[in-house]
Write a protein that holds these residues in place. Structure first.
Motif, PDB file in Angstrom:
ATOM      1  N   ARG A   1       0.832  -1.209   0.000  1.00 13.48           N
ATOM      2  CA  ARG A   1       0.000   0.000   0.000  1.00 13.48           C
ATOM      3  C   ARG A   1       0.865   1.258   0.000  1.00 13.48           C
ATOM      4  NH1 ARG A   1      -4.221  -2.885   3.776  1.00 13.48           N
ATOM      5  NH2 ARG A   1      -5.705  -3.488   2.163  1.00 13.48           N
TER       6      ARG A   1
ATOM      7  N   THR B   1      -3.767   2.316  -5.964  1.00 15.90           N
ATOM      8  CA  THR B   1      -4.464   1.704  -4.834  1.00 15.90           C
ATOM      9  C   THR B   1      -4.265   0.197  -4.837  1.00 15.90           C
ATOM     10  OG1 THR B   1      -6.507   1.502  -6.113  1.00 15.90           O
ATOM     11  CG2 THR B   1      -6.273   3.479  -4.761  1.00 15.90           C
ATOM     12  N   VAL B   2      -4.425  -0.373  -3.655  1.00 17.72           N
ATOM     13  CA  VAL B   2      -4.360  -1.826  -3.488  1.00 17.72           C
ATOM     14  C   VAL B   2      -5.728  -2.275  -2.998  1.00 17.72           C
ATOM     15  CG1 VAL B   2      -3.287  -3.721  -2.225  1.00 17.72           C
ATOM     16  CG2 VAL B   2      -1.907  -1.750  -2.932  1.00 17.72           C
ATOM     17  N   ARG B   3      -6.326  -3.205  -3.722  1.00 19.80           N
ATOM     18  CA  ARG B   3      -7.606  -3.779  -3.299  1.00 19.80           C
ATOM     19  C   ARG B   3      -7.374  -5.234  -2.929  1.00 19.80           C
ATOM     20  NH1 ARG B   3     -12.288  -3.511  -7.099  1.00 19.80           N
ATOM     21  NH2 ARG B   3     -10.765  -4.309  -8.552  1.00 19.80           N
ATOM     22  N   ARG B   4      -7.860  -5.589  -1.754  1.00 19.55           N
ATOM     23  CA  ARG B   4      -7.777  -6.983  -1.314  1.00 19.55           C
ATOM     24  C   ARG B   4      -9.078  -7.667  -1.724  1.00 19.55           C
ATOM     25  NH1 ARG B   4      -4.847  -8.498   3.979  1.00 19.55           N
ATOM     26  NH2 ARG B   4      -4.127 -10.491   3.216  1.00 19.55           N
ATOM     27  N   ILE B   5      -8.996  -8.566  -2.687  1.00 24.06           N
ATOM     28  CA  ILE B   5     -10.169  -9.261  -3.213  1.00 24.06           C
ATOM     29  C   ILE B   5     -10.531 -10.436  -2.303  1.00 24.06           C
ATOM     30  CG2 ILE B   5     -11.133 -10.463  -5.207  1.00 24.06           C
ATOM     31  CD1 ILE B   5     -10.493  -7.429  -5.611  1.00 24.06           C
TER      32      ILE B   5
ATOM     33  N   LEU C   1      -4.400  -9.713  -4.074  1.00 28.48           N
ATOM     34  CA  LEU C   1      -4.294  -8.261  -4.032  1.00 28.48           C
ATOM     35  C   LEU C   1      -4.185  -7.733  -5.458  1.00 28.48           C
ATOM     36  CD1 LEU C   1      -1.612  -7.851  -1.205  1.00 28.48           C
ATOM     37  CD2 LEU C   1      -4.096  -7.677  -0.979  1.00 28.48           C
TER      38      LEU C   1
ATOM     39  N   SER D   1      -3.800  -1.087  -8.785  1.00 30.60           N
ATOM     40  CA  SER D   1      -4.263  -0.388  -9.991  1.00 30.60           C
ATOM     41  C   SER D   1      -4.227   1.110  -9.772  1.00 30.60           C
ATOM     42  CB  SER D   1      -5.676  -0.832 -10.355  1.00 30.60           C
ATOM     43  OG  SER D   1      -6.567  -0.519  -9.295  1.00 30.60           O
TER      44      SER D   1
END
Length: 84
Positions: free
Chosen positions: A61, A70-74, A79, A82
């Motif tokens: 992050r 940004t980092v999105r934790r799915i 991770l 994007s």
């Protein structure tokens, strides 16, 4: 360099004008899942900083924030990085 080896032993990753893609590759062994860069151009952007290898998600992050990404934790094991 010896200073970087000492940092690694203290769970730190030091980056000086290194591409985000390289930093992500260095973080991957510390994360028990997959890290996916959604944008090839983002992978080439340089980043400088000191990142905590004991918390690879927060380190990622920090890397992303440095370039407006940004980092999105799915899931706990996925991770996505994007933006920027």
């Amino acid at each position: 360099p010896p200073t970087l080896v000492a940092a690694w032993r203290q769970n730190q990753l030091i980056a000086q004008d290194r591409p985000i893609g390289e930093i992500v590759d260095r973080l991957r062994p510390y994360f028990s899942g997959e890290i996916i860069l959604m944008n090839a151009a983002l992978a080439d952007r340089p980043v400088t900083g000191v990142y905590n290898l004991a918390d690879p998600v927060e380190a990622l992050r920090g890397v992303a924030r440095a370039q407006g990404a940004t980092v999105r934790r799915i899931t706990p094991w996925l991770l996505l990085v994007s933006g920027g």
